[in-house]
Design a protein around this motif. Structure first.
Motif, PDB file in Angstrom:
ATOM      1  N   ASN A  31     -46.190 -29.016   9.726  1.00 31.94           N
ATOM      2  CA  ASN A  31     -45.085 -28.635  10.809  1.00 31.94           C
ATOM      3  C   ASN A  31     -45.733 -29.410  12.220  1.00 31.94           C
ATOM      4  OD1 ASN A  31     -43.875 -26.463   9.100  1.00 31.94           O
ATOM      5  ND2 ASN A  31     -45.913 -25.323   9.687  1.00 31.94           N
ATOM      6  N   TYR A  32     -44.625 -30.007  12.734  1.00 28.14           N
ATOM      7  CA  TYR A  32     -45.122 -30.825  13.902  1.00 28.14           C
ATOM      8  C   TYR A  32     -44.173 -30.371  15.142  1.00 28.14           C
ATOM      9  CZ  TYR A  32     -47.031 -34.349  10.941  1.00 28.14           C
ATOM     10  OH  TYR A  32     -47.984 -34.909  10.464  1.00 28.14           O
ATOM     11  N   GLY A  33     -44.837 -29.933  16.201  1.00 28.97           N
ATOM     12  CA  GLY A  33     -44.201 -29.643  17.574  1.00 28.97           C
ATOM     13  C   GLY A  33     -43.852 -30.961  18.309  1.00 28.97           C
ATOM     14  N   TYR A  48     -38.401 -28.971  23.601  1.00 27.54           N
ATOM     15  CA  TYR A  48     -39.471 -28.672  22.679  1.00 27.54           C
ATOM     16  C   TYR A  48     -38.711 -28.456  21.070  1.00 27.54           C
ATOM     17  CZ  TYR A  48     -43.033 -26.596  19.734  1.00 27.54           C
ATOM     18  OH  TYR A  48     -43.893 -26.350  18.653  1.00 27.54           O
ATOM     19  N   GLU A  50     -39.204 -28.734  16.693  1.00 33.10           N
ATOM     20  CA  GLU A  50     -40.165 -28.375  15.598  1.00 33.10           C
ATOM     21  C   GLU A  50     -39.393 -29.182  14.395  1.00 33.10           C
ATOM     22  OE1 GLU A  50     -41.305 -24.529  14.980  1.00 33.10           O
ATOM     23  OE2 GLU A  50     -42.783 -24.578  16.772  1.00 33.10           O
ATOM     24  N   ASP A  84     -47.644 -32.836  18.125  1.00 32.29           N
ATOM     25  CA  ASP A  84     -48.817 -32.040  17.568  1.00 32.29           C
ATOM     26  C   ASP A  84     -48.570 -31.306  16.306  1.00 32.29           C
ATOM     27  OD1 ASP A  84     -50.264 -32.223  19.990  1.00 32.29           O
ATOM     28  OD2 ASP A  84     -48.876 -30.942  21.079  1.00 32.29           O
ATOM     29  N   VAL A  86     -48.536 -28.265  14.178  1.00 33.41           N
ATOM     30  CA  VAL A  86     -48.440 -26.747  14.621  1.00 33.41           C
ATOM     31  C   VAL A  86     -48.762 -25.903  13.304  1.00 33.41           C
ATOM     32  CG1 VAL A  86     -46.806 -24.811  15.478  1.00 33.41           C
ATOM     33  CG2 VAL A  86     -46.667 -27.327  16.217  1.00 33.41           C
ATOM     34  N   LYS A  90     -48.122 -20.133  14.334  1.00 31.05           N
ATOM     35  CA  LYS A  90     -47.543 -20.696  15.850  1.00 31.05           C
ATOM     36  C   LYS A  90     -46.114 -21.256  15.727  1.00 31.05           C
ATOM     37  CE  LYS A  90     -51.730 -19.813  17.409  1.00 31.05           C
ATOM     38  NZ  LYS A  90     -52.160 -19.334  18.621  1.00 31.05           N
ATOM     39  N   CYS A  91     -45.281 -21.335  14.577  1.00 31.42           N
ATOM     40  CA  CYS A  91     -44.219 -21.977  14.709  1.00 31.42           C
ATOM     41  C   CYS A  91     -43.073 -20.974  15.123  1.00 31.42           C
ATOM     42  CB  CYS A  91     -43.644 -22.465  13.273  1.00 31.42           C
ATOM     43  SG  CYS A  91     -44.513 -23.718  12.499  1.00 31.42           S
ATOM     44  N   ARG A  92     -42.162 -21.603  16.046  1.00 31.22           N
ATOM     45  CA  ARG A  92     -41.239 -20.826  16.837  1.00 31.22           C
ATOM     46  C   ARG A  92     -39.911 -20.837  16.312  1.00 31.22           C
ATOM     47  NH1 ARG A  92     -42.252 -23.034  22.847  1.00 31.22           N
ATOM     48  NH2 ARG A  92     -44.245 -23.773  22.563  1.00 31.22           N
TER      49      ARG A  92
END
Length: 130
Positions: A31-33, A48, A50, A84, A86, A90-92
């Motif tokens: 997972n990339y933020g 932002y 993801e 970053d 993630v 912590k994924c939103r």
């Protein structure tokens, strides 16, 4: 780009190196933020997003394509601030967390068996729903 981001003039900045970054585990999905800034017709916006991809390069490519399709942002107007990895806790975004289930299943409707050994003319219709 650097002048708008950090207020550095072109005469004072210097490119030290340009190198390709390789992934440590290119076969595992991550997972990339991505934090970004873009200029639209109405002003400058921070955002932002993801993405769930195999590499940073693939995540940034998906970002450029999605921003072009959803927001009509040109590549020259888009500035990537940070990329970053993630962790799953912590994924939103819901569209990323839907795929964190280890027992996820997808339907396979209308499967057609294509075989060169089967006859084209048979007495009954093929069963495509299993």
């Amino acid at each position: 780009f650097l002048k708008r981001l950090k207020r550095v003039k072109r005469a004072n900045g210097e490119v030290i190196s340009v190198s390709t970054m390789f992934e440590k585990r290119p076969a595992s999905i991550k997972n990339y933020g991505i934090a970004l800034k873009y200029d639209s017709r109405s002003g400058t916006h921070n955002m932002y997003r993801e993405y769930r991809e195999l590499s940073k390069a693939a995540a940034v490519t998906a970002l450029y394509r999605e921003m072009a399709s959803r927001h009509r942002v040109r590549a020259r107007s888009l500035q990537v601030i940070s990329v970053d990895v993630v962790p799953a806790s912590k994924c939103r975004r819901n569209y990323v967390t839907h795929f964190h289930d280890s027992k996820i299943k997808f339907p396979l409707p209308h499967r057609v068996v294509k075989s060169q050994f089967k006859s084209k003319f048979v007495a009954k219709r093929p069963n495509t729903c299993y």
